[in-house]
Design a protein around this motif. Sequence first.
Motif, short mmCIF file in Angstrom:
data_model
loop_
_atom_site.label_atom_id
_atom_site.label_comp_id
_atom_site.label_asym_id
_atom_site.label_seq_id
_atom_site.Cartn_x
_atom_site.Cartn_y
_atom_site.Cartn_z
N ARG B 18 0.82 -1.20 0.00
CA ARG B 18 0.00 0.00 0.00
C ARG B 18 0.86 1.26 0.00
O ARG B 18 0.66 2.16 -0.81
CB ARG B 18 -0.90 0.02 1.24
CG ARG B 18 -2.28 -0.52 1.03
CD ARG B 18 -3.19 0.55 0.43
NE ARG B 18 -4.60 0.16 0.56
CZ ARG B 18 -5.27 -0.46 -0.40
NH1 ARG B 18 -4.68 -0.79 -1.54
NH2 ARG B 18 -6.55 -0.75 -0.21
N THR B 19 1.83 1.31 0.91
CA THR B 19 2.68 2.49 0.97
C THR B 19 3.42 2.70 -0.34
O THR B 19 3.61 3.83 -0.79
CB THR B 19 3.69 2.39 2.13
OG1 THR B 19 4.41 1.16 1.99
CG2 THR B 19 2.99 2.42 3.47
N ILE B 22 0.98 4.16 -2.70
CA ILE B 22 0.68 5.54 -2.31
C ILE B 22 1.81 6.48 -2.75
O ILE B 22 1.57 7.53 -3.34
CB ILE B 22 0.48 5.64 -0.78
CG1 ILE B 22 -0.88 5.01 -0.39
CG2 ILE B 22 0.54 7.08 -0.31
CD1 ILE B 22 -1.12 4.97 1.10
N ALA B 26 1.57 9.47 -5.22
CA ALA B 26 1.95 10.81 -4.75
C ALA B 26 2.92 11.46 -5.74
O ALA B 26 2.78 12.64 -6.08
CB ALA B 26 2.58 10.72 -3.37
N VAL B 43 -3.96 12.70 -3.79
CA VAL B 43 -3.08 11.53 -3.70
C VAL B 43 -3.91 10.28 -3.42
O VAL B 43 -3.69 9.22 -4.03
CB VAL B 43 -2.02 11.73 -2.60
CG1 VAL B 43 -1.23 10.46 -2.36
CG2 VAL B 43 -1.08 12.87 -2.98
N ALA B 44 -4.86 10.41 -2.51
CA ALA B 44 -5.71 9.27 -2.18
C ALA B 44 -6.45 8.79 -3.41
O ALA B 44 -6.52 7.58 -3.68
CB ALA B 44 -6.69 9.66 -1.07
N ALA B 47 -4.13 7.06 -5.79
CA ALA B 47 -3.70 5.75 -5.29
C ALA B 47 -4.90 4.81 -5.13
O ALA B 47 -4.73 3.65 -4.74
CB ALA B 47 -2.98 5.90 -3.95
N LEU B 54 -5.28 6.65 3.56
CA LEU B 54 -4.02 7.37 3.31
C LEU B 54 -3.46 7.93 4.61
O LEU B 54 -2.26 7.82 4.90
CB LEU B 54 -4.27 8.50 2.31
CG LEU B 54 -3.13 9.50 2.12
CD1 LEU B 54 -1.87 8.81 1.62
CD2 LEU B 54 -3.53 10.60 1.14
N TYR B 57 -1.49 5.64 7.01
CA TYR B 57 -0.06 5.46 6.75
C TYR B 57 0.71 6.77 6.91
O TYR B 57 1.83 6.80 7.41
CB TYR B 57 0.15 4.90 5.34
CG TYR B 57 -0.39 3.50 5.19
CD1 TYR B 57 0.28 2.43 5.76
CD2 TYR B 57 -1.58 3.26 4.52
CE1 TYR B 57 -0.21 1.13 5.64
CE2 TYR B 57 -2.08 1.97 4.38
CZ TYR B 57 -1.39 0.91 4.95
OH TYR B 57 -1.88 -0.35 4.84
N LEU B 64 3.70 12.72 4.56
CA LEU B 64 3.62 12.17 3.21
C LEU B 64 4.66 12.83 2.30
O LEU B 64 5.36 12.15 1.54
CB LEU B 64 2.21 12.38 2.65
CG LEU B 64 2.02 11.99 1.18
CD1 LEU B 64 2.32 10.52 0.97
CD2 LEU B 64 0.61 12.32 0.71
#
Lengths: 212, 212
Positions: B18-19, B22, B26, B43-44, B47, B54, B57, B64
């Motif tokens: 996930r990261t 993301i 981003a 960003v959300a 992703a 979001l 994390y 972020l």
Amino acid sequence: MANMSSARTAASSKGKQRTGAILKAAERVLVRHGYHNFTMRAVAAAAQVSVGNLQYYYPTKNSLTKALLEHVALDYTRRLDGPRLHATPEPSEQLRLFLSDMLGDLNRERTTRLFPEIWALANHSRFAAKLTEEMYEVIRPVLARIIHAINPRLSAERVRLLSQFIVASLEGHTIFIGHGKPWIGETRTFAQMAYSAFMRLICEDEADRSGS
Amino acid sequence: MANMSSARTAASSKGKQRTGAILKAAERVLVRHGYHNFTMRAVAAAAQVSVGNLQYYYPTKNSLTKALLEHVALDYTRRLDGPRLHATPEPSEQLRLFLSDMLGDLNRERTTRLFPEIWALANHSRFAAKLTEEMYEVIRPVLARIIHAINPRLSAERVRLLSQFIVASLEGHTIFIGHGKPWIGETRTFAQMAYSAFMRLICEDEADRSGS
DNA sequence: CCGAATTTAGGTCAATCGTACTAGATATTG
DNA sequence: CAATATCTAGTACGATTGACCTAAATTCGG
């Protein structure tokens, strides 16, 4: 067609004074806080006018941004196209002056901080991209004349490419020398390096280039 | 001390996936729309996760942003510190490769668009400034080794200054070559110019520098 | 398989954004 | 002086922002 979104033309002298103060304040905000904090309210506060007054001259943020970019570009090209270079008749000395001037200019906080902001803007705005390109289009011929004077045997295309190469190389130092940057103080050294390196390029003839 | 504001460590494999997604998203947002449109929601959406997810994390926008910068910097230094250069034993050929690689890298949209954004960020964020400097701190020694191999008579300080001068000069081309920029297609020409110009600087000895 | 840790989704809130609008002040001109 | 253009200030509105919170779903070690 030229001034699409800036509605007011600042007719009176008072108006011109105001727009001047506003643009100065706008530049200050952009330099100090970046475009992502470049708001109508921040500019109005910096210029010490009300938001309503700011909007009288620049109805939208877009018109203010465009006016600011035009103002900066005009100012920049005026300074570099100045008459300083014509003082010395020796072309190689003109080159040395040009390089030293451009690198020296990067020491000013305004240049150091403003240009990265403009480049980033140019990545997402056609207007900013066009204006930036026009700005460099003014600088290149200045350098091109010097290059041609140093080595008249070079083709026009070669001179054009050399001008671009040198201008681009110089601009790169923006990120490193200048206000608060780590390599300030080495400006003179870099100017000497630039002279030595670029002089070789200019004096090189076609024949030299094929080998090695 | 290293990860102040990024709370979660993404323990599970799903979390790391996930990261990763993301950060990729981003970067896409930053490249395409600039930092001033770099929002948690954007960003959300890019992703394809919820804002809540979001923020699990990366609790804050700052965390972020920092994570993204670290990710980009790490990626960049890894690529340039690669083993390609060691393939050829000839130092001058290594230089040619280095210059060509760095200029070629500017053609990638990622580099072209991301770096001006990072430079602008570095003007207003100490964290970004430090990270940027660290990034170039990795690149310079790579170049310094090549320079020293070409001309071992140069002092360490001179090598350091030369490395900086060359790196800065190359970075300047970011604004002109690359995705959608006007001077794309001349990359090879500029690489040759760079080689010729900088080779002269490197081969120059102390004695040569005082005169002219 | 069960309980704890982790992951996901959605809603809410104060703050701030760009912009629109109105009314009054000031300057200019015939 | 009157009337017209220019300038100034304050307020308001819809939209968006970052951050916070809660609760359900999922995963995983024992």
